[in-house]
Write an enzyme that holds these catalytic residues in place. Structure first.
Site, mmCIF file in Angstrom:
data_model
loop_
_atom_site.group_PDB
_atom_site.id
_atom_site.type_symbol
_atom_site.label_atom_id
_atom_site.label_comp_id
_atom_site.label_asym_id
_atom_site.label_seq_id
_atom_site.Cartn_x
_atom_site.Cartn_y
_atom_site.Cartn_z
ATOM 1 N N TYR A 197 -0.611 -6.381 14.249
ATOM 2 C CA TYR A 197 0.545 -6.318 13.356
ATOM 3 C C TYR A 197 0.460 -7.454 12.344
ATOM 4 C CZ TYR A 197 2.671 -10.230 15.947
ATOM 5 O OH TYR A 197 2.923 -11.457 16.516
ATOM 6 N N CYS A 198 1.181 -7.281 11.235
ATOM 7 C CA CYS A 198 1.302 -8.324 10.216
ATOM 8 C C CYS A 198 2.658 -8.149 9.533
ATOM 9 C CB CYS A 198 0.146 -8.275 9.221
ATOM 10 S SG CYS A 198 -0.069 -6.673 8.403
ATOM 11 N N THR A 199 2.862 -8.745 8.391
ATOM 12 C CA THR A 199 4.181 -8.736 7.758
ATOM 13 C C THR A 199 4.608 -7.337 7.323
ATOM 14 O OG1 THR A 199 3.727 -10.954 6.918
ATOM 15 C CG2 THR A 199 5.607 -9.792 5.973
ATOM 16 N N GLY A 201 1.969 -4.669 6.827
ATOM 17 C CA GLY A 201 0.963 -3.688 7.197
ATOM 18 C C GLY A 201 -0.360 -3.779 6.479
ATOM 19 N N ILE A 226 6.096 -5.977 10.502
ATOM 20 C CA ILE A 226 7.326 -6.558 11.062
ATOM 21 C C ILE A 226 8.556 -6.079 10.299
ATOM 22 C CG2 ILE A 226 8.545 -8.720 11.535
ATOM 23 C CD1 ILE A 226 5.671 -10.021 11.592
#
Length: 346
Positions: A197-199, A201, A226
């Site tokens: 996951y990241c901020t 995508g 997120i």
């Protein structure tokens, strides 16, 4: 019409702070083959300026990466502009979770080599062979399983203030640094469910393809990152597995996802998850500072920087000329606390 902003940034910041215009902070990205990024960039600048878009947009031959704010009254017109662009028609827009409308104060669109600095040779693997996207429900279910390993693909200063339960959080400054380090951490686990996951995508789009190329069998990524996860769990009443704040790359520097404060002030050690930049522009260190230390050091990272901000503007300009203009980020391995604030380790 000029295709670049010419107004002083301090003037623009003050104008934004005094404005009562309601704005919506949005991020989106799309990988797409652009034959003429400069022409596309200029087209976007003209169209987005018409509806008052502020923000930072990167355009490259591989597509677009945008973090922006749009006046609420012009949101539908903005969406119509996107719909008129073939590869952006129907694009997912990640709407900020904790938004005061003060995220950006001007429009900046740059043509880059890549929309994301990943350090990869895209010709060496199939960048379209990405990991499976997970909804918030699927993410919660899969990360509960014992044969799943969860990896945060963001930087250390992002994960310090917030991350998912049981996530591996590499101690890196950049995305390009994280890829080989994550591969080393996960050695011998290629048969497990790899969830990333990241901020919003975009980092996982490239990372998931890279790790599939490296032999990982079951690769997944959190759809919309997120930001979308936070929106979805709120709408659907799902369990929130994210703890703390989501760091964002705009004037807000963070949006709260849960009430937990998992980090500490870098100067005094009190619970704190508020990022700031040192007020001394010759320093500009990104670090965590509580309200008490902000008052004590006048929003500076140290007494030395506190002294600098009281010098004349001419002397401060001279100091800025002598400094490296690169981004400076607090890291426990490079800075230590002292009686005068934060001190770089020599």
């Amino acid at each position: 019409m000029e295709l670049y902003n010419r107004v002083n940034r301090e003037v623009l910041k003050q104008k934004l702070q005094l404005s009562d215009e309601k704005r919506v902070t949005i991020s989106f990205y799309q990988y797409w083959n652009l034959n003429n990024p400069q022409l596309f960039r200029d087209h976007l600048y003209l169209k987005f300026s018409e509806v008052g878009v502020y923000g930072r947009i990167y355009v490259a031959k591989e597509g677009i990466n945008a973090q922006i704010s749009v006046p609420e009254n012009n949101l539908e017109q903005f969406k119509q502009y996107l719909a008129e662009i073939t590869f952006l028609n129907g694009i997912r827009l990640n709407v900020a979770v904790d938004d005061d409308g003060k995220s950006f104060y001007k429009l900046k669109i740059k043509v880059k080599e890549k929309i994301l600095a990943d350090g990869l040779n895209d010709e060496s693997f199939d960048v379209t062979n990405k990991g499976k996207h997970l909804s918030a429900e699927e993410f919660n279910q899969l990360t509960d399983q014992d044969d799943t390993v969860l990896v945060d693909m963001r930087n250390h200063y992002e994960t310090e203030v917030g991350h998912f339960e049981n996530a591996i959080c590499p101690d890196v400054d950049t995305f390009r640094d994280s890829l080989p380090i994550v591969e080393e951490i996960l050695e011998g686990q290629k048969d497990k469910n790899l969830v990333m996951y990241c901020t919003g995508g975009i980092r996982c789009e490239k990372a998931s393809a890279y790790f599939k190329h490296k032999g990982f069998e079951n690769v997944y990524q959190l759809e919309g990152g997120i930001i979308k996860y936070a929106q979805d769990i709120s709408k659907k009443g799902l369990k929130n597995k994210f703890k703390g704040k989501n760091f964002v790359f705009d004037e807000r520097l963070g949006e709260r996802i849960s009430e937990e404060i998992i980090s500490k002030c870098h100067q005094c050690g009190k619970p704190c998850d508020d990022h700031t930049n040192c007020k001394n522009e010759a320093c500009n260190l990104l670090f965590l500072q509580c309200e008490e230390c902000a008052e004590k050091y006048e929003n500076c990272c140290s007494k030395e920087c506190q002294e600098v901000i009281h010098l004349s503007e001419e002397k401060q300009k001279e100091l800025r000329k002598q400094q490296d203009s690169g981004i400076r980020i607090f890291s426990k391995g490079r800075f230590k606390k002292s009686s005068s604030g934060l001190e770089k380790i020599k």
